[in-house]
Each structure stands twice: as structure tokens, then as C-alpha cells.
Scaffold this motif. Structure first.
Motif, PDB file in Angstrom:
ATOM      1  N   GLU A 101       0.875  -1.172   0.000  1.00  0.00           N
ATOM      2  CA  GLU A 101       0.000   0.000   0.000  1.00  0.00           C
ATOM      3  C   GLU A 101       0.908   1.216   0.000  1.00  0.00           C
ATOM      4  O   GLU A 101       1.864   1.282   0.774  1.00  0.00           O
ATOM      5  CB  GLU A 101      -0.917  -0.002   1.219  1.00  0.00           C
ATOM      6  N   GLU A 103       1.288   5.532  -0.109  1.00  0.00           N
ATOM      7  CA  GLU A 103       0.774   6.893  -0.009  1.00  0.00           C
ATOM      8  C   GLU A 103       1.646   7.744  -0.925  1.00  0.00           C
ATOM      9  O   GLU A 103       2.874   7.627  -0.904  1.00  0.00           O
ATOM     10  CB  GLU A 103       0.853   7.408   1.429  1.00  0.00           C
ATOM     11  N   LYS A 111      -3.237  14.135  -2.408  1.00  0.00           N
ATOM     12  CA  LYS A 111      -2.776  12.965  -1.667  1.00  0.00           C
ATOM     13  C   LYS A 111      -3.634  11.761  -2.019  1.00  0.00           C
ATOM     14  O   LYS A 111      -4.860  11.875  -2.100  1.00  0.00           O
ATOM     15  CB  LYS A 111      -2.812  13.228  -0.168  1.00  0.00           C
ATOM     16  N   ARG A 112      -2.949  10.633  -2.228  1.00  0.00           N
ATOM     17  CA  ARG A 112      -3.649   9.397  -2.575  1.00  0.00           C
ATOM     18  C   ARG A 112      -3.048   8.251  -1.787  1.00  0.00           C
ATOM     19  O   ARG A 112      -1.899   8.313  -1.364  1.00  0.00           O
ATOM     20  CB  ARG A 112      -3.521   9.121  -4.074  1.00  0.00           C
ATOM     21  N   LYS A 113      -3.841   7.210  -1.629  1.00  0.00           N
ATOM     22  CA  LYS A 113      -3.379   5.959  -1.035  1.00  0.00           C
ATOM     23  C   LYS A 113      -3.950   4.852  -1.894  1.00  0.00           C
ATOM     24  O   LYS A 113      -5.142   4.857  -2.203  1.00  0.00           O
ATOM     25  CB  LYS A 113      -3.863   5.824   0.400  1.00  0.00           C
TER      26      LYS A 113
END
Length: 136
Positions: A101, A103, A111-113
Motif C-alpha cells: 500500500e 501513499e 494525496k492518494r493511497k
């Protein structure tokens, strides 16, 4: 713009600096350079084109994905493998993870994950090692 590939192990061994929105052109250059080397390369980090910034590009089959300031926050399913690198001669043994995972910030610096598995996860891990100055 297609850039030359950096092969200087002293430079590649340096930890990369955080990327900002002023570094968009570096990301575009990474995309161009990856496309120019698509016959032998599936991912690149900015230090591979001589820029010490936390930016990677990863081939995901039909598209290439840019990540600014990526950090792997979870990983599972360790396995041993051997990898090559456009910046280095030969291959090296390493441990990777089947699932990760990450970030990161996208091209708009949102911002994304996101979770990744398999080959894409392996490429991201290799490129994130570049950002830390880990030469594999």
C-alpha cells in the motif's frame, strides 16, 4: 524531454529530496525517458535521470503512472527475486513483497493511497528503493 540515464553510483546512492509542484517538468521528462526506454525498462525514479527528487514513474500495462513523494506504508507476502536496473549492469538478488500500500501525491499534488499487487508492486518497490539511495 528524453534525458540521459545516470549511472553514477555515488549519485544514485543519495537519498532523494521531497518533490514539489515546481517539479512537474521532471515528471514529464521521466515519462518521456521511460517511453524511450520501454524495450528494456518498466519504471524509473528521478535520480535515474540525474535529478535528486522523490518522483517515480511506473508502467502499469496500458498506462504509465507518476507518483510524487511515494511512501510504502504496508507490505505483505515477502518473496526473494532477482532484478536488473537500467542504471546498473547486471542483476541483483533482493526481497520484495507481493502486496503493498502506497501513499503518494498525483500530478495535481492530491494525496492518494492505493494498493498494488504482483509485478506492479515489485516495480514500485524497486523505484522507491532508488529514492532512498538503495542500489538494487
Amino acid at each position: 524531454m528524453v534525458r540521459d540515464i545516470c549511472r553514477d553510483v555515488l549519485f544514485l546512492g543519495k537519498k532523494s529530496e521531497p518533490a514539489t509542484s515546481k517539479d512537474i517538468q521532471i515528471a514529464r521528462d521521466l515519462l518521456d525517458t521511460l517511453a524511450a526506454n520501454s524495450d528494456s525498462c518498466v519504471g524509473m525514479a528521478a535520480n535515474m535521470i540525474g535529478v535528486n527528487k522523490r518522483i517515480i514513474v511506473v508502467n502499469m500495462g496500458l498506462m504509465n503512472m507518476i507518483m510524487f513523494n511515494p511512501v510504502i506504508v504496508k507490505k505483505s507476502g515477502a518473496f526473494n527475486t532477482e532484478e536488473g536496473c537500467l542504471s546498473l549492469v547486471g542483476t541483483r538478488r533482493t526481497t520484495r513483497y507481493k502486496e503493498i500500500e502506497v501513499e503518494f501525491e498525483d500530478m495535481s499534488f492530491n494525496k492518494r493511497k492505493q494498493k498494488f499487487t504482483g509485478w506492479t508492486a515489485q516495480i514500485i518497490q524497486h523505484e522507491c528503493d532508488h529514492l532512498e539511495g538503495i542500489i538494487i
